[in-house]
Design a protein around this motif. Structure first.
Motif, short mmCIF file in Angstrom:
data_model
loop_
_atom_site.label_atom_id
_atom_site.label_comp_id
_atom_site.label_asym_id
_atom_site.label_seq_id
_atom_site.Cartn_x
_atom_site.Cartn_y
_atom_site.Cartn_z
N SER A 67 4.69 59.86 18.76
CA SER A 67 5.89 59.10 18.37
C SER A 67 7.03 59.28 19.37
CB SER A 67 6.34 59.53 16.97
OG SER A 67 6.56 60.93 16.94
N TYR A 68 6.73 59.86 20.53
CA TYR A 68 7.65 60.04 21.66
C TYR A 68 8.70 61.13 21.39
CZ TYR A 68 5.85 55.24 21.97
OH TYR A 68 5.05 54.13 21.92
N ASN A 69 9.28 61.15 20.15
CA ASN A 69 10.28 62.16 19.78
C ASN A 69 11.48 62.19 20.72
OD1 ASN A 69 8.47 62.79 17.77
ND2 ASN A 69 8.54 64.98 18.09
N LEU A 70 11.91 61.02 21.17
CA LEU A 70 13.12 60.94 21.98
C LEU A 70 14.34 60.89 21.06
CD1 LEU A 70 11.97 58.27 24.61
CD2 LEU A 70 11.78 60.77 24.75
N ILE A 71 15.48 61.32 21.58
CA ILE A 71 16.73 61.30 20.81
C ILE A 71 17.35 59.92 21.00
CG2 ILE A 71 18.99 62.35 20.50
CD1 ILE A 71 17.73 64.94 21.70
N PRO A 72 17.48 59.13 19.92
CA PRO A 72 17.85 57.71 20.06
C PRO A 72 19.20 57.46 20.73
CG PRO A 72 17.05 58.17 17.84
CD PRO A 72 17.19 59.48 18.53
N VAL A 73 20.16 58.36 20.53
CA VAL A 73 21.51 58.12 21.05
C VAL A 73 21.67 58.57 22.51
CG1 VAL A 73 22.57 58.24 18.78
CG2 VAL A 73 22.38 60.33 20.16
N SER B 204 12.66 54.81 37.90
CA SER B 204 13.87 54.65 38.73
C SER B 204 14.59 53.37 38.34
CB SER B 204 13.50 54.59 40.22
OG SER B 204 13.05 55.84 40.66
N GLY B 205 15.90 53.46 38.16
CA GLY B 205 16.70 52.30 37.78
C GLY B 205 16.85 52.14 36.28
N LEU B 206 16.09 52.92 35.50
CA LEU B 206 16.17 52.83 34.04
C LEU B 206 16.76 54.10 33.42
CD1 LEU B 206 12.65 51.26 33.31
CD2 LEU B 206 14.82 50.08 33.65
N GLU B 207 17.36 54.92 34.25
CA GLU B 207 17.81 56.24 33.79
C GLU B 207 18.85 56.17 32.67
OE1 GLU B 207 16.73 56.63 38.20
OE2 GLU B 207 17.91 55.24 36.96
N GLU B 208 19.69 55.12 32.66
CA GLU B 208 20.77 55.04 31.68
C GLU B 208 20.39 54.27 30.42
OE1 GLU B 208 23.36 56.96 32.10
OE2 GLU B 208 22.38 57.54 33.98
N ARG B 209 19.18 53.79 30.33
CA ARG B 209 18.76 53.07 29.13
C ARG B 209 18.41 54.03 28.00
NH1 ARG B 209 15.25 47.72 30.75
NH2 ARG B 209 16.63 46.97 32.41
N SER C 224 20.43 58.62 26.62
CA SER C 224 19.75 57.82 27.65
C SER C 224 18.47 58.52 28.08
CB SER C 224 20.67 57.65 28.85
OG SER C 224 20.87 58.91 29.48
N ALA C 225 17.66 57.80 28.86
CA ALA C 225 16.45 58.42 29.42
C ALA C 225 16.82 59.67 30.22
CB ALA C 225 15.72 57.41 30.31
N PHE C 226 17.85 59.56 31.03
CA PHE C 226 18.30 60.72 31.83
C PHE C 226 18.67 61.87 30.92
CE2 PHE C 226 21.50 63.38 33.76
CZ PHE C 226 21.03 63.57 35.05
N GLU C 227 19.42 61.61 29.86
CA GLU C 227 19.89 62.68 28.97
C GLU C 227 18.76 63.28 28.15
OE1 GLU C 227 24.43 60.99 28.23
OE2 GLU C 227 22.74 60.19 27.06
N ASN C 228 17.78 62.44 27.75
CA ASN C 228 16.63 62.96 27.01
C ASN C 228 15.83 63.96 27.84
OD1 ASN C 228 15.64 62.03 24.19
ND2 ASN C 228 16.67 60.21 25.02
N VAL C 229 15.79 63.75 29.14
CA VAL C 229 15.05 64.65 30.02
C VAL C 229 15.91 65.85 30.42
CG1 VAL C 229 13.90 64.84 32.27
CG2 VAL C 229 13.59 62.79 30.87
#
Length: 227
Positions: free
Chosen positions: A91-97, A132-137, A99-104
């Motif tokens: 289920s990926y378990n990413l934090i919705p609020v 690359s280029g999607l870090e802030e999404r 960004s991709a950069f911040e999740n990593v």
């Protein structure tokens, strides 16, 4: 990398005793790309949770990179898991609020790394997984495959020797799932990271270089594969 020495996990179900793992002995070497398979209730998720230091075992001993996990306190086990293991979930378990950069990057924040190093390592791993280029999404702005790439980057950014993946293709279509498997295999070969999967997916089993099959808490097959 991983040694299970007569490991058992026992649950009580009313008056019955269920041996989710029953005296399992198994050795997994550095850099393996291994899949644990079996029907529901076979013990594969239990095994993954034990190797991930997420659950306790009742008999035997478990060694990860030479460390006896059973002799660690709960606090020591938590620190060991945080510092040495990476996890990828279906289920990926990413934090919705975030960004991709911040999740990593938050993984490195937990390790109290220097901010310059955090930024450099995060951008580098996101580039390696093709983002690359999607870090802030944010996750809602990414496809399922892209979200799983973020999850892979998060698992690998701290440079663990061992990554555990629980049904990593379960929520992906077959084409995206194969792309994700190819990416993980490339990271395994490039970095020498050991990958252990728990899966029902025949495609994951085909990609694995070694397939361990469980049934009723015991290893019934352990096959080296050429792929």
């Amino acid at each position: 990398m991983v040694t299970l020495d007569s490991v058992s996990r026992i649950y009580k179900n009313g008056e019955s005793i269920v041996r989710a793992l029953d005296q399992v002995s198994l050795k997994i070497g550095d850099g393996e790309f291994l899949s644990i398979a079996g029907p529901s209730g076979s013990g594969k998720t239990t095994m993954l949770n034990l190797i991930g230091c997420l659950d306790d075992f009742d008999e035997g001993e478990l060694y990860i990179d030479g460390h006896p996990i059973g002799k660690m306190s709960a606090k020591e086990r938590t620190a060991f898991r945080r510092n040495n293991l990476g996890f990828i979930f279906q289920s990926y378990n990413l934090i919705p609020v975030l960004s991709a950069f911040e999740n990593v990057s938050f993984v490195l924040e937990l390790l109290k790394m220097d901010q310059g190093a955090i930024k450099e390592q995060t951008y580098k791993i996101l580039a390696e997984v093709g983002l690359s280029g999607l870090e802030e999404r944010r996750p809602s702005e990414l496809s399922g495959g892209q979200q799983q790439r973020v999850a892979i980057a998060r698992a690998l950014v701290k440079g663990p020797k061992l990554v555990l993946a629980d049904e990593p293709t379960a929520n992906l279509d077959s084409k995206t799932g194969e792309e994700i498997l190819a990416l993980m295999k490339a990271m395994n070969e490039r970095r020498g990271t050991t990958f252990i999967f728990s899966t029902h997916d025949a495609m994951v089993m085909e990609y694995a270089r070694r397939l361990v099959v469980l049934h009723d808490g015991s290893v019934v097959s352990d096959e080296q594969r050429g792929r």
